[in-house]
Structures are given as structure tokens and as C-alpha cells.
Design an enzyme around this catalytic site. Structure first.
Site, PDB file in Angstrom:
ATOM      1  N   GLY A 109      31.533  11.930 -35.691  1.00 33.16           N
ATOM      2  CA  GLY A 109      31.430  10.496 -35.939  1.00 33.16           C
ATOM      3  C   GLY A 109      32.047  10.098 -37.278  1.00 33.16           C
ATOM      4  O   GLY A 109      32.473   8.954 -37.448  1.00 33.16           O
ATOM      5  N   GLU A 112      35.595   9.698 -36.518  1.00 34.62           N
ATOM      6  CA  GLU A 112      35.716   8.470 -35.709  1.00 34.62           C
ATOM      7  C   GLU A 112      35.605   7.235 -36.598  1.00 34.62           C
ATOM      8  O   GLU A 112      36.315   6.245 -36.400  1.00 34.62           O
ATOM      9  CB  GLU A 112      34.636   8.463 -34.618  1.00 34.62           C
ATOM     10  CG  GLU A 112      34.903   9.525 -33.563  1.00 34.62           C
ATOM     11  CD  GLU A 112      33.758   9.716 -32.578  1.00 34.62           C
ATOM     12  OE1 GLU A 112      32.602   9.846 -33.032  1.00 34.62           O
ATOM     13  OE2 GLU A 112      34.015   9.732 -31.366  1.00 34.62           O
ATOM     14  N   GLU A 132      32.268  18.084 -31.610  1.00 35.64           N
ATOM     15  CA  GLU A 132      31.155  17.788 -30.695  1.00 35.64           C
ATOM     16  C   GLU A 132      31.046  18.812 -29.575  1.00 35.64           C
ATOM     17  O   GLU A 132      29.958  19.121 -29.101  1.00 35.64           O
ATOM     18  CB  GLU A 132      31.328  16.387 -30.086  1.00 35.64           C
ATOM     19  CG  GLU A 132      31.090  15.240 -31.056  1.00 35.64           C
ATOM     20  CD  GLU A 132      32.325  14.789 -31.805  1.00 35.64           C
ATOM     21  OE1 GLU A 132      33.312  15.561 -31.882  1.00 35.64           O
ATOM     22  OE2 GLU A 132      32.314  13.661 -32.335  1.00 35.64           O
TER      23      GLU A 132
HETATM   24  C1  HXC Z   1      22.485  16.004 -39.556  1.00 35.30           C
HETATM   25  C2  HXC Z   1      23.544  17.388 -41.043  1.00 35.30           C
HETATM   26  C3  HXC Z   1      24.774  17.172 -40.410  1.00 35.30           C
HETATM   27  C4  HXC Z   1      24.796  16.291 -39.281  1.00 35.30           C
HETATM   28  C5  HXC Z   1      25.088  18.529 -42.028  1.00 35.30           C
HETATM   29  N1  HXC Z   1      23.779  18.243 -42.038  1.00 35.30           N
HETATM   30  N2  HXC Z   1      25.716  17.900 -41.046  1.00 35.30           N
HETATM   31  N3  HXC Z   1      22.405  16.808 -40.629  1.00 35.30           N
HETATM   32  N4  HXC Z   1      23.627  15.743 -38.907  1.00 35.30           N
HETATM   33  N5  HXC Z   1      25.924  15.988 -38.635  1.00 35.30           N
HETATM   34  C6  HXC Z   1      22.737  18.724 -42.926  1.00 35.30           C
HETATM   35  C7  HXC Z   1      22.344  20.148 -42.600  1.00 35.30           C
HETATM   36  O1  HXC Z   1      21.439  20.193 -41.527  1.00 35.30           O
HETATM   37  C8  HXC Z   1      21.698  20.561 -43.912  1.00 35.30           C
HETATM   38  O2  HXC Z   1      20.406  20.003 -43.963  1.00 35.30           O
HETATM   39  C9  HXC Z   1      22.529  19.839 -44.961  1.00 35.30           C
HETATM   40  O3  HXC Z   1      23.209  18.771 -44.255  1.00 35.30           O
HETATM   41  C10 HXC Z   1      23.595  20.744 -45.565  1.00 35.30           C
HETATM   42  O4  HXC Z   1      24.374  21.255 -44.487  1.00 35.30           O
HETATM   43  P1  HXC Z   1      24.812  22.798 -44.374  1.00 35.30           P
HETATM   44  O5  HXC Z   1      25.152  23.046 -42.946  1.00 35.30           O
HETATM   45  O6  HXC Z   1      23.803  23.663 -45.032  1.00 35.30           O
HETATM   46  O7  HXC Z   1      26.119  22.781 -45.296  1.00 35.30           O
HETATM   47  P2  HXC Z   1      27.415  23.687 -45.184  1.00 35.30           P
HETATM   48  O8  HXC Z   1      27.057  25.120 -44.924  1.00 35.30           O
HETATM   49  O9  HXC Z   1      28.206  23.353 -46.396  1.00 35.30           O
HETATM   50  O10 HXC Z   1      28.195  23.174 -43.885  1.00 35.30           O
HETATM   51  C11 HXC Z   1      28.736  21.878 -43.849  1.00 35.30           C
HETATM   52  C12 HXC Z   1      29.162  21.493 -42.402  1.00 35.30           C
HETATM   53  C13 HXC Z   1      27.986  21.743 -41.430  1.00 35.30           C
HETATM   54  C14 HXC Z   1      30.367  22.328 -41.978  1.00 35.30           C
HETATM   55  C15 HXC Z   1      29.572  20.025 -42.441  1.00 35.30           C
HETATM   56  O11 HXC Z   1      26.803  21.123 -41.984  1.00 35.30           O
HETATM   57  C16 HXC Z   1      28.219  21.233 -40.060  1.00 35.30           C
HETATM   58  O12 HXC Z   1      28.894  21.875 -39.259  1.00 35.30           O
HETATM   59  N6  HXC Z   1      27.645  20.069 -39.753  1.00 35.30           N
HETATM   60  C17 HXC Z   1      27.676  19.518 -38.399  1.00 35.30           C
HETATM   61  C18 HXC Z   1      29.052  18.947 -38.081  1.00 35.30           C
HETATM   62  C19 HXC Z   1      29.101  18.397 -36.673  1.00 35.30           C
HETATM   63  O13 HXC Z   1      28.876  19.114 -35.706  1.00 35.30           O
HETATM   64  N7  HXC Z   1      29.407  17.106 -36.544  1.00 35.30           N
HETATM   65  C20 HXC Z   1      29.438  16.418 -35.265  1.00 35.30           C
HETATM   66  C21 HXC Z   1      28.101  15.803 -34.986  1.00 35.30           C
HETATM   67  S1  HXC Z   1      28.049  15.053 -33.388  1.00 35.30           S
HETATM   68  P3  HXC Z   1      19.106  20.885 -44.303  1.00 35.30           P
HETATM   69  O14 HXC Z   1      17.978  19.945 -44.079  1.00 35.30           O
HETATM   70  O15 HXC Z   1      19.131  22.046 -43.403  1.00 35.30           O
HETATM   71  O16 HXC Z   1      19.308  21.256 -45.738  1.00 35.30           O
HETATM   72  C22 HXC Z   1      28.788  13.583 -33.594  1.00 35.30           C
HETATM   73  C23 HXC Z   1      28.830  12.737 -32.356  1.00 35.30           C
HETATM   74  C24 HXC Z   1      29.339  11.368 -32.654  1.00 35.30           C
HETATM   75  O17 HXC Z   1      29.275  13.230 -34.618  1.00 35.30           O
HETATM   76  C25 HXC Z   1      29.030  10.468 -31.498  1.00 35.30           C
HETATM   77  C26 HXC Z   1      29.166   9.012 -31.896  1.00 35.30           C
HETATM   78  C27 HXC Z   1      28.671   8.093 -30.809  1.00 35.30           C
END
Ligand code: HXC
Length: 258
Positions: A109, A112, A132
Site C-alpha cells: 500500500g 500504491e 502482497e
Molecule cells: C504492520 C508492520 C508492517 C506492516 C512493518 N511493521 N511493516 N506492521 N503492517 N505492513 C512492523 C513490524 O511488525 C514491527 O513491529 C515493526 O514494524 C518493525 O518491523 P520489522 O519487520 O522488525 O523491521 P525490519 O526487519 O527492518 O523489516 C522491515 C520490512 C518488514 C522489510 C518493511 O517489516 C516487512 O516486510 N513488512 C511488511 C511489508 C509488506 O508485506 N507490505 C505489504 C502489506 S499488504 P513490532 O511490533 O513487531 O516491533 C498491503 C496491502 C495493500 O500493503 C492493500 C491496499 C488496499
């Protein structure tokens, strides 16, 4: 963190900068943050003192996507009725120029959202992706549509199907970002470009944006007709006369927005 703190803002002259502010979660776009952003953009659209907007995050993250913890609580029905749908629609309908200044993670997102801007300026530490698919879902706010328009079908397909993350250099070579900066300079550069745009005649700027955006949706003949009519409309403005007179009189134009 209070709701107000989720979105920080700063206005310098006619440029409004909106900063996503959930650093503890890589600026994941929870519902309240998205609603706050949409609401502020609606207000900015109606405020004639604001002529351009820059959206940004922090040096580590623009936004790492929708909030996955929040997503875990949702189902198809709540998602469909979700206030987020309206928020995304309002964000993408913002009619004034909007630039994205992206450092660090710009995923899901977040990517996006950046693509809702008119163009993206990135730090050399930026990382873009639509991961995603790794969560068993697909992009839901333009990732399968706008990304194709930015980078072409094959590259969009590769990014959406693999979930791979691309770096700033790849993003630039793909045409996803217009320019790469040192991370500390990304926002400064975006604000400078926004200020430059904001100094142009407001009506011409909005019409130009509208015409360019429609190029994706219209057939060429329709787009050319739309452009020509917009051109004629802009030519009826006071600012058109002011712009031309200023050139002929070798002075800076003084636009009024009329
Ligand atoms: C909620 C998130 C998050 C997310 C990171 N965090 N991304 N929380 N939603 N999208 C939180 C983690 O849970 C963690 O919280 C804190 O942020 C630090 O993240 P880490 O993973 O420990 O950091 P790091 O190792 O540096 O990795 C960074 C990262 C990774 C590569 C960005 O966090 C990651 O892969 N995030 C998810 C990315 C993702 O899949 N995005 C797509 C989402 S779906 P805590 O509480 O554990 O400390 C989407 C659909 C859109 O976007 C649809 C729109 C309609």
C-alpha cells in the site's frame, strides 16, 4: 500515539508537506492514518492558499504497506465496506500537483500511495515492491493497475507475482521514479520542485495535470480532443494573458488564479 500525530504537516508558502508518522511500524498505513491523509487532501484541494503537496515518510520508510496487524482482523465484507475504500479514492482524486518524496521501504500500500502522486522522487536507499503475494493476497489499491502504467506489463507482472523488492536504481530505470537523491535531499528536492510548480498559473497547472492523467484512460483521438478543449478553456483565463504579457514585457508574471 494520538490520531493527530499520525500525520505531520508543514506548510511553506503554497506547498504543503504531509509526513506519514508511524515510525514504530515502518509507517504502515492503518485506517486512521489513511483517513487522516484523505481528509487533509480534501481540505487542501479546497484551500486556494495551497498549490502543491508533497507526501513523505521518514529516512527509513515511506510506508511498508497496509497495516498487516489490522488486516488480520478484517474479512471480505468489512474490507468492502471499509472507510479505506473512500480514502483511497479521495487520495487518488486530489486535483492539485502531488509529489512523493520516498526514502527507505515503499511497499504494498505504500508503493500504491506513492503511485497516487504525480511523480516520485526517491532517495538512493529507497526500496519498492508489491509483496502482497507473499501474504496470500494481492495489491488492492492500484498495485496491479498503476504499476503497469508506470513500468509496463512485464515488469509489473514480475514484481506482483514474485513480490520481489527493487532498489532505487532499478526503480529509476523502470520509470517508476523520476530522480534519485541522497536520502537527506529527497524531501528538499521534492519541495523545491513543488514550489516551482506552485509558482505557475494554478488553472494551467490543474488542467495540465488533468490532461496528462487522462492519457492513460482515453484513446489518443479522445485525449487530443480533451487536451484541445482544455487548452481553449485555459486560454480564456486572466492568467493566460498575464503569462504572455509578462513574457513580452520581460518581467515575472503575477498570477491571480483567475
Ligand atoms: C504492520 C508492520 C508492517 C506492516 C512493518 N511493521 N511493516 N506492521 N503492517 N505492513 C512492523 C513490524 O511488525 C514491527 O513491529 C515493526 O514494524 C518493525 O518491523 P520489522 O519487520 O522488525 O523491521 P525490519 O526487519 O527492518 O523489516 C522491515 C520490512 C518488514 C522489510 C518493511 O517489516 C516487512 O516486510 N513488512 C511488511 C511489508 C509488506 O508485506 N507490505 C505489504 C502489506 S499488504 P513490532 O511490533 O513487531 O516491533 C498491503 C496491502 C495493500 O500493503 C492493500 C491496499 C488496499
Amino acid at each position: 500515539m494520538t490520531e493527530a500525530n499520525l500525520l505531520l504537516e508543514q506548510q511553506k508558502d503554497a506547498v504543503l508537506t504531509l509526513q506519514l508518522n508511524r515510525p514504530e511500524a515502518h509507517n504502515a498505513l492503518n485506517t486512521q492514518l489513511l483517513i487522516n491523509l484523505a481528509q487533509r487532501l480534501r481540505q487542501a484541494d479546497a484551500d486556494h492558499h495551497i498549490k502543491a503537496v508533497v507526501i513523505t515518510g521518514n529516512l527509513k520508510s515511506f510506508a511498508a504497506g497496509a497495516d498487516i496487524k489490522e488486516m488480520a482482523q478484517q474479512n471480505a465484507i468489512t474490507l468492502h465496506q471499509d472507510a479505506r475504500v473512500r480514502a483511497w479514492s479521495d487520495i487518488s482524486a486530489f486535483s492539485k500537483p502531488m509529489l512523493a518524496a520516498v526514502n527507505g521501504f515503499c511497499l504494498g500500500g505504500g508503493c500504491e500511495l506513492a503511485m497516487c502522486a504525480d511523480y516520485i522522487i526517491a532517495g538512493n536507499n529507497a526500496k519498492f515492491g508489491q509483496p502482497e503475494i507473499k501474504l496470500g493476497i494481492i495489491p488492492g489499491a492500484g498495485g496491479t493497475q498503476r504499476l503497469v502504467r508506470y513500468v509496463g506489463q512485464a515488469r509489473a507482472m514480475q514484481m506482483v507475482l514474485t513480490g520481489n523488492i527493487i532498489n532505487a536504481d532499478q526503480a529509476e530505470s523502470y520509470g517508476l521514479v523520476t530522480q534519485i537523491c541522497e536520502p537527506q535531499q529527497t524531501l528538499i528536492e521534492a519541495q523545491a520542485q513543488a514550489a516551482k510548480i506552485a509558482a505557475h498559473a494554478p488553472l494551467a497547472v490543474r488542467m495540465a495535470k488533468d490532461c496528462v492523467k487522462r492519457a492513460n484512460d482515453l484513446q489518443l483521438s479522445q485525449g487530443l480532443t480533451f487536451e484541445r478543449r482544455s487548452y481553449c478553456l485555459v486560454s480564456a483565463s486572466d492568467d493566460r494573458n498575464e503569462g504572455i504579457n509578462a513574457f513580452l514585457e520581460k518581467r515575472k508574471p503575477n498570477y491571480t488564479g483567475n
